[in-house]
Design an enzyme around this catalytic site. Sequence first.
Site, PDB file in Angstrom:
ATOM      1  N   ASP A 436       0.876  -1.177   0.000  1.00  0.00           N
ATOM      2  CA  ASP A 436       0.000   0.000   0.000  1.00  0.00           C
ATOM      3  C   ASP A 436       0.906   1.218   0.000  1.00  0.00           C
ATOM      4  OD1 ASP A 436      -1.667   2.148   0.658  1.00  0.00           O
ATOM      5  OD2 ASP A 436      -1.931   1.508   2.742  1.00  0.00           O
ATOM      6  N   GLU A 454      -3.677   4.315  -2.581  1.00  0.00           N
ATOM      7  CA  GLU A 454      -4.081   3.908  -1.235  1.00  0.00           C
ATOM      8  C   GLU A 454      -5.580   4.087  -1.016  1.00  0.00           C
ATOM      9  OE1 GLU A 454      -2.835   6.225   2.288  1.00  0.00           O
ATOM     10  OE2 GLU A 454      -2.414   4.266   3.206  1.00  0.00           O
ATOM     11  N   GLU A 455      -6.100   5.234  -1.428  1.00  0.00           N
ATOM     12  CA  GLU A 455      -7.529   5.489  -1.225  1.00  0.00           C
ATOM     13  C   GLU A 455      -8.384   4.466  -1.955  1.00  0.00           C
ATOM     14  OE1 GLU A 455      -5.529   9.522  -0.691  1.00  0.00           O
ATOM     15  OE2 GLU A 455      -5.327   7.823  -2.043  1.00  0.00           O
ATOM     16  N   ASN A 571       5.265   1.540  -8.498  1.00  0.00           N
ATOM     17  CA  ASN A 571       5.958   2.832  -8.426  1.00  0.00           C
ATOM     18  C   ASN A 571       5.647   3.556  -7.119  1.00  0.00           C
ATOM     19  OD1 ASN A 571       6.843   2.236 -11.042  1.00  0.00           O
ATOM     20  ND2 ASN A 571       5.034   3.199 -11.936  1.00  0.00           N
ATOM     21  N   TRP A 572       6.106   2.993  -6.051  1.00  0.00           N
ATOM     22  CA  TRP A 572       5.869   3.513  -4.704  1.00  0.00           C
ATOM     23  C   TRP A 572       6.535   4.875  -4.529  1.00  0.00           C
ATOM     24  CZ3 TRP A 572       9.983   3.235  -0.731  1.00  0.00           C
ATOM     25  CH2 TRP A 572       9.561   3.689   0.525  1.00  0.00           C
ATOM     26  N   GLY A 575       4.640   9.838  -8.507  1.00  0.00           N
ATOM     27  CA  GLY A 575       3.497  10.719  -8.711  1.00  0.00           C
ATOM     28  C   GLY A 575       3.684  12.039  -8.000  1.00  0.00           C
TER      29      GLY A 575
END
EC number: 3.2.1.143
Length: 656
Positions: A436, A454-455, A571-572, A575
């Site tokens: 997450d 996450e949302e 891709n933690w 963004g």
Amino acid sequence: MSEPPSKKRKTILDFFRRKEKGNKKDSVEKKEAPLDSVMSSSADSKSKESQITPSDKPSSSKDFSRSVSDENKHAQSAVGPLQEGGSSVSGGASMYGGASRKGDVSRTDSQNSYCSSDGDPTQEYDMLQDFTDPPTPDIPDHKPSQKRDDSLWKGKSLGSLYRNPPEMNLLPPLKSHPDHHVLIKLPYKYDPKERPHPHPHHYTDKWDSYHVRMPCSNQSEFPVNNKIRRRWDIIESALRKPIPGPFELADAISKYNTRLTDKNFRVLTEFCFDILSNSERTQFFDVILPKTIKLALSLPHLITQPIPLLKREKNKSITLSQEQIACLLANAFLCTFPRRNARGKSAEYYNYPSINFNSLYDGDPRFQDVKLEKLKCIFNYFRRVTTAMPAGVVTFTRQCVDKFPDWKNLGDTLTDIHVSAEGTIEDDGDGLLQVDFANKYMGGGVLGMGAVQEEIRFLICPEMIVTRLFTECLEKNESLIMKGCERFSNYSGYAGKFKWAGDFVDKTLRDQWGRLFTDVVAIDALIIREYSHQFKMGSVLREINKAYSGFFVPHYNFVTQPPLPAVCTGNWGCGAFGGDKRLKALIQLIAATQARREVSYFTFDDSLLRDELYDIHVYLTKTNPMGIGNILTLIEQYGKKITDSKQFKKTTNFPS
């Protein structure tokens, strides 16, 4: 005057290859991958030809810098593209990347595949000449492509990765101890036909700063007509009256939340009148809502012992039944939790996320399409649990790691990887440790406008929302592990175009405790305010430690126990959080290697990133094997180069 030709944006992965080739070109020969591990042939060669045509092949360093520029415009791979979406501090970073590239070939998961990096030019070039300005955040508006049997992937096959298999479901009996609070009656063994019973039989309360302040507590008081009354009595009185529509529901909630008025429920009202059909609205207010209220008011009978807060710097677990979680979420839906609406710095729960759903109901409906879609997810959840209550349990674990490896002196080479442009963590990570991309406040903007990785995960698996009730914000050495949360919804779109896409029946198998084999770890990445700072060693080590805190399993015996499930990630921290996708991929690989896990990496429709990650993995593990310490040395050198570059001395503006 004509425009100068555009150049290919060089990345940290290019730096790795060039630096090593420059230092060792006389002593290290390039090794080819074994024939039995090379990707199939003619199809792959055609794919490569579609990527670089003969006329595009470079003859010099300058030609190379230009040769693939046009193809990479959509990828925005400037020393760390920011393609995947993210949110501000109120939301989790996105896991989704940019558009896919034409010319890809298909391959099934029938065997492992490896390819060499023979096509890379070896000419030296000045890295600083090829630097470009940091890209701006790019938040996609679509869900990544679905993984198919003929999807192209590289590395190990997804099916060969270690995962949580039911045949190895060998758990000790469920027990409660000081670091693991079990809120159901023990001994317990999962039975799909019988829900767990709460423990103890009678309600006990603790009204202090170490436990959740429950709305049914005798200590929860409320002023009414200059008199102090027990708040639970007011809640029961308001909710037991007939509630035929949204205005009456808003009025009932306002009875015990006097700061809320009709204006704070405009999104909810819009949803009930303009989104729900007449039959759906009738079903909700005649059937689903009365059952949801009954579930909420059963709180003192279902949650009979104090719920401990998962506070900072403390290793602690909580196990609840799915029915107990549904009861808590019903109370959140009806906004009954005391002291949780105040958000000022002096508020008791300032360091915790919000839990009451009133923020989801508030706002101008003309600009709240995402909230309307979120309500569809929430309404579907309550429809499901009030129709057939699940009989399993869920465990939430706050994991705090005090001692980390000496990363710079490690000689281990990177773990195995499966990398694919298609697929998602939630759809294709069965049995793996799913990541997450969290906000340090669990759930990020799930009860607000946020709708990124996450949302969305919290919306399709609403049981995760309950973590906001008892989880203090995460510290740099901490993670939260959620074991057994069920999925109830499908979705499409992303961010501002997120849509509920119907009901989802979760067929994941369960362990002996009744938990689904769905392990999700929440790790929060740094928010990058100045682009080059993420390459400084302090920032790199912070991110490695953060990932390791989620991947690591304490006291695990690798001799007598099976290998740990692979990490399923993407891709933690990119963004809107500003992370470089290639750097973050290396960071997660390093952390997973030391935690002794393999990695399944979904680039989310970014086929260029898929190829680059695979190529650099082959280079660092086969062509020119390199230990973790040496990899970090190169990252540090790269960071110094871009720090000295004038283009990277300006601050990148990300949402705050």
